[in-house]
Design a protein around this motif. Structure first.
Motif, PDB file in Angstrom:
ATOM      1  N   LYS A 115      -0.273  10.142 -11.335  1.00 56.41           N
ATOM      2  CA  LYS A 115      -1.271   9.367 -11.223  1.00 56.41           C
ATOM      3  C   LYS A 115      -1.884   8.721 -10.001  1.00 56.41           C
ATOM      4  O   LYS A 115      -1.794   8.969  -8.775  1.00 56.41           O
ATOM      5  CB  LYS A 115      -0.729   7.622 -12.001  1.00 56.41           C
ATOM      6  N   THR A 116      -3.221   8.215 -10.269  1.00 54.35           N
ATOM      7  CA  THR A 116      -3.538   7.595  -9.303  1.00 54.35           C
ATOM      8  C   THR A 116      -3.295   6.359  -9.151  1.00 54.35           C
ATOM      9  O   THR A 116      -2.858   5.695  -9.436  1.00 54.35           O
ATOM     10  CB  THR A 116      -5.493   7.300  -9.825  1.00 54.35           C
ATOM     11  N   GLU A 117      -4.256   6.398  -7.369  1.00 55.67           N
ATOM     12  CA  GLU A 117      -3.340   5.037  -6.983  1.00 55.67           C
ATOM     13  C   GLU A 117      -4.068   4.100  -7.493  1.00 55.67           C
ATOM     14  O   GLU A 117      -3.391   2.405  -7.563  1.00 55.67           O
ATOM     15  CB  GLU A 117      -3.710   4.949  -5.447  1.00 55.67           C
ATOM     16  N   GLU A 118      -5.409   3.823  -8.756  1.00 50.07           N
ATOM     17  CA  GLU A 118      -5.883   3.105  -8.818  1.00 50.07           C
ATOM     18  C   GLU A 118      -5.580   2.857 -10.000  1.00 50.07           C
ATOM     19  O   GLU A 118      -5.038   1.572 -10.643  1.00 50.07           O
ATOM     20  CB  GLU A 118      -7.271   3.218  -9.515  1.00 50.07           C
ATOM     21  N   GLU A 119      -4.946   4.107 -10.791  1.00 51.02           N
ATOM     22  CA  GLU A 119      -4.080   3.380 -11.576  1.00 51.02           C
ATOM     23  C   GLU A 119      -2.490   2.561 -11.569  1.00 51.02           C
ATOM     24  O   GLU A 119      -2.083   2.354 -12.855  1.00 51.02           O
ATOM     25  CB  GLU A 119      -3.792   5.063 -12.683  1.00 51.02           C
TER      26      GLU A 119
ATOM     27  N   GLN B  76      -0.342  -4.511 -11.342  1.00 52.18           N
ATOM     28  CA  GLN B  76      -0.822  -5.981 -11.964  1.00 52.18           C
ATOM     29  C   GLN B  76      -0.643  -6.224 -12.815  1.00 52.18           C
ATOM     30  O   GLN B  76      -0.844  -7.496 -13.843  1.00 52.18           O
ATOM     31  CB  GLN B  76      -2.401  -5.559 -11.122  1.00 52.18           C
TER      32      GLN B  76
ATOM     33  N   THR C  44       1.147  -1.207  -0.049  1.00 55.33           N
ATOM     34  CA  THR C  44      -0.243  -0.083   0.183  1.00 55.33           C
ATOM     35  C   THR C  44       0.627   1.273  -0.138  1.00 55.33           C
ATOM     36  O   THR C  44       0.410   1.879  -0.693  1.00 55.33           O
ATOM     37  CB  THR C  44      -0.677   0.112   0.967  1.00 55.33           C
TER      38      THR C  44
ATOM     39  N   ARG D 186      -2.688 -10.420 -10.741  1.00 49.69           N
ATOM     40  CA  ARG D 186      -3.664 -10.370  -9.585  1.00 49.69           C
ATOM     41  C   ARG D 186      -2.126  -9.826  -8.399  1.00 49.69           C
ATOM     42  O   ARG D 186      -1.120 -10.257  -9.144  1.00 49.69           O
ATOM     43  CB  ARG D 186      -4.607 -10.983  -8.941  1.00 49.69           C
TER      44      ARG D 186
ATOM     45  N   LYS E 246       0.971   4.347  -2.949  1.00 46.33           N
ATOM     46  CA  LYS E 246       1.052   5.242  -3.031  1.00 46.33           C
ATOM     47  C   LYS E 246       1.750   6.551  -3.125  1.00 46.33           C
ATOM     48  O   LYS E 246       2.088   7.586  -3.470  1.00 46.33           O
ATOM     49  CB  LYS E 246       1.094   6.098  -1.091  1.00 46.33           C
TER      50      LYS E 246
ATOM     51  N   THR F 292      -1.955   0.817  -9.487  1.00 45.09           N
ATOM     52  CA  THR F 292      -2.539  -0.232  -9.044  1.00 45.09           C
ATOM     53  C   THR F 292      -2.664  -1.246  -9.943  1.00 45.09           C
ATOM     54  O   THR F 292      -1.843  -2.807 -10.798  1.00 45.09           O
ATOM     55  CB  THR F 292      -3.762  -0.632  -8.048  1.00 45.09           C
ATOM     56  N   GLN F 293      -3.149  -0.733 -11.498  1.00 48.63           N
ATOM     57  CA  GLN F 293      -3.214  -1.457 -12.409  1.00 48.63           C
ATOM     58  C   GLN F 293      -2.766  -1.726 -13.689  1.00 48.63           C
ATOM     59  O   GLN F 293      -2.521  -2.478 -13.552  1.00 48.63           O
ATOM     60  CB  GLN F 293      -4.411  -0.897 -13.394  1.00 48.63           C
TER      61      GLN F 293
END
Ligand SMILES: NC(=O)c1ccc[n+]([C@@H]2O[C@H](COP(=O)([O-])OP(=O)(O)OC[C@H]3O[C@@H](n4cnc5c(N)ncnc54)[C@H](OP(=O)(O)O)[C@@H]3O)[C@@H](O)[C@H]2O)c1
Length: 261
Positions: free
Chosen positions: A207-211, A217, A195, A224, A199, A213-214
């Protein structure tokens, strides 16, 4: 498969979170008496309550900070006066990220102390008990950077290599005593450490944390992140009698991310 772990004693470091906690829980379920090690006493007490006791296992904890190796040495020497250990999980928090070209010399020294020196103190202290029993399992949680350095983790990449070579050398020396020394190389595993890494990357790249993460992955064949329990399964197997002929290896548990064999 008979893992034959009942009544064995394990010292599990970094046991209040992530991979260490999952390993402590998994070992306890196999009948192991677990000693938890970390800095935060409240968290240690809370994990202690979660450990399985259905086979009359006896669990305890030790508060220790791996940034202070001499304090760790005193505490572990005291703990081993009343108990010998069969299993040691060397595991602690990872060094902070950053480019190697910008790393301060003090950062290397701190990481070397926290990882290699503390691992070494623990092995040397537990070794007489392991030799006496003809059974020892030293398992080091390192990183896939042992095989393929990870961008932005300069100090970590450097120290992980040292730990891996320390470990392989020990495996050569200790095999004849029924002691194995092996390394687990986690890939991106869903813990507090990951995490933080996400961050930091998001902050640095905008970038966003979601970007972030993607993107991470999508670079993993499994598409995953790993779960701490998936690492704990490997720890448990390597700690068992069933794994007695596995010595001196690196086991990546990374969903296939590392590009080398
Ligand atoms: N998660 C990943 O994606 C990943 C990938 C590759 C490698 N790794 C490596 O695997 C290891 C474990 O990672 P994790 O993700 O499980 O980490 P985590 O969730 O951050 O947990 C780290 C554990 O170590 C303890 N710890 C941290 N600093 C310590 C210190 N100075 N002295 C004693 N204990 C300390 C923490 O407890 P307290 O705070 O209570 O002390 C906690 O129990 C780390 O070396 C990490 O770099 C992780």
């Amino acid at each position: 498969m008979n893992l034959n772990l009942k009544n064995k004693n394990a010292l599990v470091c970094g046991a209040t979170g992530g991979i260490g906690k999952a390993s402590a829980l998994a070992l306890a379920e196999e009948g192991v008496n677990v000693t938890l090690v970390a800095r935060n006493e409240d968290k240690l007490k809370s994990v202690l309550e979660e450990l399985d006791q259905n086979q009359n296992q006896s669990h305890t904890y030790l508060v220790a900070d791996f940034s202070n190796p001499s304090e760790l040495e005193n505490k572990i020497k005291e703990a081993t006066q009343s108990k010998a250990y069969h299993i040691l999980l060397n595991n602690t928090g990872g060094p902070p990220g950053g480019k190697i070209s910008e790393a301060k010399t003090q950062e290397f020294l701190a990481a070397f102390n926290q990882h290699l020196i503390c691992n070494h103190i623990l092995v040397q202290t537990l070794l007489p008990g392991m030799k006496e029993r003809g059974y020892g399992r030293v398992i080091n949680v390192i990183s896939t950077s042992v095989k393929q350095p990870l961008d932005g983790l300069g100090v970590s990449n450097t120290i992980r290599g040292a730990v891996a070579n320390w470990s392989k050398t020990l495996a050569n020396e200790l095999g004849e005593f029924g002691i194995t020394v092996n390394n687990i190389l986690p890939g991106a595993t869903a813990t507090g450490r990951l995490t933080e890494i996400i961050k930091n990357k998001a902050n640095k790249t905008g970038k966003t944390e979601e970007e972030v993460t993607q993107a991470m992955q999508s670079a993993i064949p499994a598409k995953r992140f790993g779960q701490p329990e998936e690492l704990a399964n490997v720890v448990t197997f390597l700690a068992s009698e069933a794994a007695g002929y596995i010595n001196g290896i690196n086991v990546p548990v990374d969903g296939g991310r590392t590009k080398s064999l």
